[in-house]
Design an enzyme around this catalytic site. Structure first.
Site, PDB file in Angstrom:
ATOM      1  N   CYS A 399      -1.526  30.424 -48.595  1.00 15.10           N
ATOM      2  CA  CYS A 399      -2.009  29.183 -47.982  1.00 15.10           C
ATOM      3  C   CYS A 399      -1.159  27.987 -48.425  1.00 15.10           C
ATOM      4  O   CYS A 399      -0.047  27.833 -47.953  1.00 15.10           O
ATOM      5  CB  CYS A 399      -3.501  29.001 -48.243  1.00 15.10           C
ATOM      6  SG  CYS A 399      -4.259  27.970 -46.995  1.00 15.10           S
ATOM      7  N   HIS A 530      -5.822  33.883 -46.389  1.00 23.94           N
ATOM      8  CA  HIS A 530      -6.197  34.264 -47.761  1.00 23.94           C
ATOM      9  C   HIS A 530      -6.440  35.769 -47.843  1.00 23.94           C
ATOM     10  O   HIS A 530      -7.591  36.207 -47.754  1.00 23.94           O
ATOM     11  CB  HIS A 530      -7.454  33.494 -48.190  1.00 23.94           C
ATOM     12  CG  HIS A 530      -7.198  32.043 -48.399  1.00 23.94           C
ATOM     13  ND1 HIS A 530      -6.812  31.523 -49.613  1.00 23.94           N
ATOM     14  CD2 HIS A 530      -7.224  31.007 -47.533  1.00 23.94           C
ATOM     15  CE1 HIS A 530      -6.629  30.224 -49.490  1.00 23.94           C
ATOM     16  NE2 HIS A 530      -6.874  29.879 -48.242  1.00 23.94           N
ATOM     17  N   GLU A 532      -6.514  37.636 -50.312  1.00 22.09           N
ATOM     18  CA  GLU A 532      -7.328  38.016 -51.479  1.00 22.09           C
ATOM     19  C   GLU A 532      -8.808  38.196 -51.121  1.00 22.09           C
ATOM     20  O   GLU A 532      -9.531  38.921 -51.803  1.00 22.09           O
ATOM     21  CB  GLU A 532      -7.172  36.984 -52.606  1.00 22.09           C
ATOM     22  CG  GLU A 532      -7.846  35.629 -52.399  1.00 22.09           C
ATOM     23  CD  GLU A 532      -7.025  34.624 -51.589  1.00 22.09           C
ATOM     24  OE1 GLU A 532      -6.064  35.046 -50.887  1.00 22.09           O
ATOM     25  OE2 GLU A 532      -7.345  33.412 -51.651  1.00 22.09           O
TER      26      GLU A 532
HETATM   27  N1  GLN Z   1      -4.313  22.138 -48.404  1.00 21.44           N
HETATM   28  C1  GLN Z   1      -3.790  23.040 -47.434  1.00 21.44           C
HETATM   29  C2  GLN Z   1      -4.446  22.885 -46.081  1.00 21.44           C
HETATM   30  O1  GLN Z   1      -5.508  22.331 -45.961  1.00 21.44           O
HETATM   31  C3  GLN Z   1      -3.905  24.464 -47.914  1.00 21.44           C
HETATM   32  C4  GLN Z   1      -5.308  24.917 -48.040  1.00 21.44           C
HETATM   33  C5  GLN Z   1      -5.458  26.126 -48.906  1.00 21.44           C
HETATM   34  O2  GLN Z   1      -4.563  26.468 -49.661  1.00 21.44           O
HETATM   35  N2  GLN Z   1      -6.594  26.776 -48.812  1.00 21.44           N
HETATM   36  O3  GLN Z   1      -3.895  23.310 -45.096  1.00 21.44           O
END
Ligand code: GLN
Length: 555
Positions: A399, A530, A532
């Site tokens: 992410c 994600h 994970e």
């Molecule tokens: N801050 C970034 C976004 O909002 C990544 C979010 C995250 O890593 N969950 O896109």
């Protein structure tokens, strides 16, 4: 109260409900206890689902700072929840739907909405019984959705707290309604003070009394302690706490949380619960696959050293790892699968803003930058990614870790001076990471809670890519939680400079995976989602496995 939904019929036995409450103190592993109970009941061939009730006013866990609350776990259907939902999914190897999670805030919100919609027919709507009734409605709905034989409901907080009184009231009401279908398990803590050297039961006795004063009586007490609970103390707990001695379960600290279900079965926990609930087992306990996993988790001889670089580790004098719990577990599952012993080190990204510190990265076989938000620690993370790219240390970015990987590439390979992500510096001349259009409107309206791109979405993978080879598939479903994306205006330039986008949303607009080809780097992969959140003990995540494998091989 409608009784039809839970009444046993000739064909279908009634659903059973097990409430798990905590006594004495928090942090003794009520979530893992609940997950382990669910796991051993599932091993008896029963259909089990698990729910969490959190006492705070926040409508979901999405708005809470991870250093306060730990990881935000995102369910398949997009609800942002407590990390315990992740434990349930891992121990049950199943997806949990959003009906399985509630907070005080979400319960009040539903009741108030119903009141505004005249659903209470003009009567007085009151905290009792209407709040517990809404809790009960949701519990029964979760049972229905899962077609569950058993629903496990973990009540957050500790008995005696003002905050969870209404949930205890819901237990009391359900038990009155259907006493034969409801069991209450209290998870307690028995300290062994060093100065005394003896295990003490008094705090548990006090906690049980507090529970009783809410009209709720424990059927079973799970005694957490640093060491096993001996027969003498079991008898004492039984006598003073009003439970049968065979329903006092010893739950000592163990080497791994995954040993717990096996330990419970040594105390016949599942049989005892089935007896309490007059429920027939569908088969003798079958924990074969689980045992195999636990055995393999202890088999590894060779180590694989992974650095996780995050900003949320430091909390006063303490190090928090709960914030990245799913990431850490995902690394372990894949390492175990490869017969490796994972050695995970937490590095604070703030410290790595100092380039002199970067040399310490040489000690690791792989580097992972997990998700995150905001400006803190960004410089350090960019330094780490640049180092991993140039030194050819396997890198896995999740992410924010992918967005920063793309940004680093834009800065140093594309040589875009003053490149940034809109999240940090909306005035930068090259916004390589930009806000998703629908997100811009939400932020403008301050619609912040539960409004990110959340939950499961499909991605199409380029065949032959590092990602597609890892997954052995060209279409995958992964869970998301973000507002920003790779800015479409820069995709062609990034590609021309050598970055490959090997996964995208089916309409091709949103970049889901970025990577460097294996000819250039042993493993340099970033994912917008994600992974994970879908890694399980019995089903490690293929991308984590590919990362760990590359890390080990490039040792
Ligand atoms: N801050 C970034 C976004 O909002 C990544 C979010 C995250 O890593 N969950 O896109």
């Amino acid at each position: 109260m409608k009784k039809t939904a839970t009444k046993a019929t000739a064909k279908q036995p009634a659903t059973k409900y097990i409430f798990v409450v905590g006594g004495v103190m928090s942090g003794v592993g009520k979530g893992i206890t609940s997950s382990s109970i669910a796991c051993v009941l599932q091993a008896r061939g029963l259909k089990v689902t698990a729910m969490k009730i959190d006492p705070y006013i926040n409508v979901d866990a999405g708005t809470m700072n991870p250093t306060e609350h730990g990881e935000v776990f995102v369910l398949k259907d997009g609800l942002e929840t407590d990390q315990d939902m992740g434990n349930y999914e891992r121990f049950l190897n199943a997806d949990m739907p959003s009906i399985n999670y509630m907070t005080t805030g979400s319960v009040y919100q539903s009741v108030i909405e119903k009141e505004r919609n005249l659903e209470y027919g003009g009567r007085n709507v009151e905290v009792v019984p209407d709040i517990p009734l809404e809790v009960i409605r949701r519990i029964k709905q979760a049972a229905h959705v899962a077609a569950a034989d058993v629903v496990l409901i973990e009540v957050g907080g500790t008995v005696g707290e003002y905050q969870n009184v209404l949930f205890l009231e819901a237990i009391r009401m359900m038990k009155t309604e259907q006493p034969e279908n409801v069991a209450v398990v209290m998870v307690s803590y028995l300290p062994v003070p060093t100065a005394i050297g003896e295990m003490k039961t008094k705090p548990t006795q006090t906690a049980v009394r507090m529970l009783n004063s809410a009209g709720v009586f424990a059927d079973m007490i799970i005694c957490r302690s640093s060491v096993p609970v001996d027969q003498k103390r079991k008898e004492k707990v039984a006598t003073f706490c009003n439970v049968r001695v065979e329903n006092v379960i010893s739950s000592p600290d163990l080497q791994s949380i995954y040993d717990i279900p096996l330990n419970y079965e040594e105390d016949n926990l599942s049989s005892q619960l089935l007896t309490i609930l007059c429920l027939k087992s569908k088969k003798p306990t079958d924990l074969k696959a689980w045992k195999q996993f636990v055995k393999q988790s202890k088999n590894g001889v060779d180590t694989v050293k992974i650095a996780v670089v995050g900003k949320y580790f430091n909390s006063g004098d303490f190090v928090l790892s709960d914030v990245y719990i799913s990431v850490l577990e995902a690394i372990k599952f894949s390492a175990y699968k490869l017969n490796l012993k994972p050695e995970i080190t937490y590095l604070s990204s703030q410290d790595l803003a100092d380039r002199k510190q970067l040399k310490k990265l040489n000690a690791f076989d792989g580097i992972l930058v997990p998700g995150g938000f905001g400006t803190t620690g960004i410089e350090g993370k960019l330094n780490v990614i640049e180092y991993a790219r140039k030194q050819e240390i396997p890198y896995f970015g999740i992410c924010y870790g992918m967005q920063l990987m793309v940004l680093e590439f834009a800065k140093h390979v594309l040589r875009l001076k003053n490149a940034s992500t809109e999240e940090i510096d909306p005035t930068a001349s090259h916004l390589v990471i930009g806000i998703m259009p629908e997100q811009r409107e939400k932020i403008a309206k301050r619609e912040m809670g539960g409004s990110m791109r959340l939950g499961q979405y499909p991605a199409k993978l380029k065949s032959g890519s590092v990602a597609a080879k890892a997954y052995k598939a060209t279409e995958v479903l992964e869970r998301h939680r973000h507002r920003y994306e790779v800015n479409p205006d820069y995709i062609e330039r990034l590609k021309a400079a050598g970055l490959r986008f090997s996964g995208a949303s089916p309409d091709g607009t949103l970049m889901e995976i970025a990577e460097l080809p294996v000819e250039e780097h042993p493993f340099f992969v970033g994912v917008q989602f994600h992974p994970e959140l879908q890694a399980r003990p019995l089903a490690p995540h293929p991308l984590f496995t590919a990362f760990i494998k590359a890390a080990y091989e490039s040792k």
